[in-house]
Design a protein around this motif. Structure first.
Motif, short mmCIF file in Angstrom:
data_model
loop_
_atom_site.label_atom_id
_atom_site.label_comp_id
_atom_site.label_asym_id
_atom_site.label_seq_id
_atom_site.Cartn_x
_atom_site.Cartn_y
_atom_site.Cartn_z
N ASN A 129 -6.73 23.13 -0.08
CA ASN A 129 -5.49 23.82 0.24
C ASN A 129 -4.08 23.20 0.87
OD1 ASN A 129 -7.79 25.43 0.55
ND2 ASN A 129 -6.68 27.21 1.30
N ARG A 130 -4.39 21.93 1.23
CA ARG A 130 -3.37 21.21 1.41
C ARG A 130 -3.62 19.93 1.69
NH1 ARG A 130 0.83 23.08 5.03
NH2 ARG A 130 2.63 21.75 4.70
N ILE A 131 -2.56 18.83 1.29
CA ILE A 131 -2.73 17.47 1.38
C ILE A 131 -1.77 16.84 2.20
CG2 ILE A 131 -2.77 15.34 0.00
CD1 ILE A 131 -3.66 17.06 -2.48
N ILE A 132 -2.55 15.82 3.16
CA ILE A 132 -1.26 15.25 4.07
C ILE A 132 -1.53 13.89 4.09
CG2 ILE A 132 -0.83 15.50 6.59
CD1 ILE A 132 -1.92 18.50 6.66
N ASN A 133 -0.36 13.16 3.93
CA ASN A 133 -0.20 11.79 4.23
C ASN A 133 0.04 11.47 5.48
OD1 ASN A 133 -0.86 11.48 1.37
ND2 ASN A 133 0.94 12.30 0.83
N LEU A 134 -0.64 10.87 6.42
CA LEU A 134 -0.43 10.67 7.46
C LEU A 134 -0.34 9.17 7.80
CD1 LEU A 134 -0.02 11.31 10.76
CD2 LEU A 134 -2.62 10.81 10.82
N TYR A 135 0.99 8.66 8.24
CA TYR A 135 1.27 7.00 8.56
C TYR A 135 1.47 7.05 9.89
CZ TYR A 135 3.74 2.62 8.65
OH TYR A 135 4.17 1.32 8.81
N VAL A 136 0.60 6.19 10.36
CA VAL A 136 0.79 5.67 12.06
C VAL A 136 1.21 4.33 12.28
CG1 VAL A 136 -0.40 5.56 14.07
CG2 VAL A 136 -1.40 7.40 12.52
N ALA A 137 2.57 4.38 12.40
CA ALA A 137 3.32 3.26 12.21
C ALA A 137 2.95 2.23 13.77
CB ALA A 137 4.74 3.44 12.34
N PRO A 138 2.70 1.10 13.34
CA PRO A 138 2.61 0.09 14.61
C PRO A 138 3.78 0.26 15.72
CG PRO A 138 1.94 -1.00 12.49
CD PRO A 138 2.55 0.32 12.13
N ARG A 139 3.68 -0.08 16.77
CA ARG A 139 4.62 0.33 17.56
C ARG A 139 5.71 -0.90 17.38
NH1 ARG A 139 3.73 3.62 21.53
NH2 ARG A 139 1.29 3.80 22.26
#
Length: 177
Positions: A129-139
Motif C-alpha cells: 500500500n505504501r513504500i517509505i524510504n527512511l534516512y536517519v542521518a548521523p548527527r
C-alpha cells in the motif's frame, strides 16, 4: 568536462522523472527522534492483516497485526517496544507506524501491506500500500536534498525537490552554452 556535465544532468533528470511517478515517500530523521511512517488502508473496512516490513530484515517483521492482535513472534528484536500504530483502532484506515528513538540502523526501505475484510480482499503478497524510504542521518552530517526532517511536515514525496534541481542545472547549462 562536457561529459561530466551531461552525466550530472542525466542523473538529476532521471531521479526527477522517476520521483514524479513514484508512490514512495522519503523521510529524513535524526537519531533519537520519533518518526511516523504514513500508510492508509484502501477503504474503511476492518483491517484483518497489517504487515510492516523492512527490506533488509528477511522474514522478520517490523510490526505484524493479524487475528485481531499484534504478532510479536515474527517481530525483529530491534523493533521490540519501539513501534506502535498512530491509531491503534485503525479508524478511517489509518495504519501509520510510529517508530521511536530511531538510529542510523533504522535507515532503509519500509513497506506497508494491508488486508481488509470485504468483497475485494487483496492477498498479503500483493503490492504494498505504501513504500517509505527512511534516512536517519548521523548527527554530524549536513542534510542536503534529503527531504524534510520527520518531525516537521512528515516527510516529502520522492522527487519533489529533485526535478527543481534538475531543471535549474539544465537551465544553467543551456545559459552557458
Amino acid at each position: 568536462m562536457a561529459a561530466l556535465t551531461q552525466l550530472l544532468v542525466g542523473v538529476l533528470l532521471s531521479e526527477a522523472c522517476l520521483g514524479l511517478y513514484s508512490d514512495q515517500t522519503n523521510l529524513t530523521a535524526k537519531p533519537g527522534e520519533t518518526v511516523t511512517l504514513p500508510c492508509q488502508a484502501m477503504s474503511s473496512e476492518r483491517v484483518t492483516v497489517l504487515d510492516w516490513t523492512k527490506k533488509d530484515l528477511g522474514s522478520y517483521r517490523v510490526l505484524l497485526y493479524r487475528n485481531s492482535e499484534f504478532d510479536t513472534e515474527q517481530q525483529h528484536p530491534s523493533f521490540t517496544k519501539r513501534v506502535d500504530l498512530k491509531d491503534k483502532e485503525m479508524k478511517d484506515g489509518d495504519v501509520s507506524l510510529v517508530l521511536k528513538n530511531v538510529t542510523t540502523a533504522d535507515s532503509g526501505t519500509y513497506e506497508c501491506r494491508v488486508v481488509q475484510s470485504g468483497p475485494t480482499r487483496p492477498e498479503l503478497g500483493a503490492a504494498p500500500n505504501r513504500i517509505i524510504n527512511l534516512y536517519v542521518a548521523p548527527r554530524s552530517r549536513i542534510m542536503i536534498g534529503r527531504g524534510n526532517t520527520a518531525g516537521s511536515s512528515g516527510g516529502n514525496t520522492a522527487g519533489s525537490s529533485g526535478w527543481m534541481i534538475g531543471l535549474t542545472v539544465l537551465l544553467l547549462l543551456i545559459g552557458t552554452a
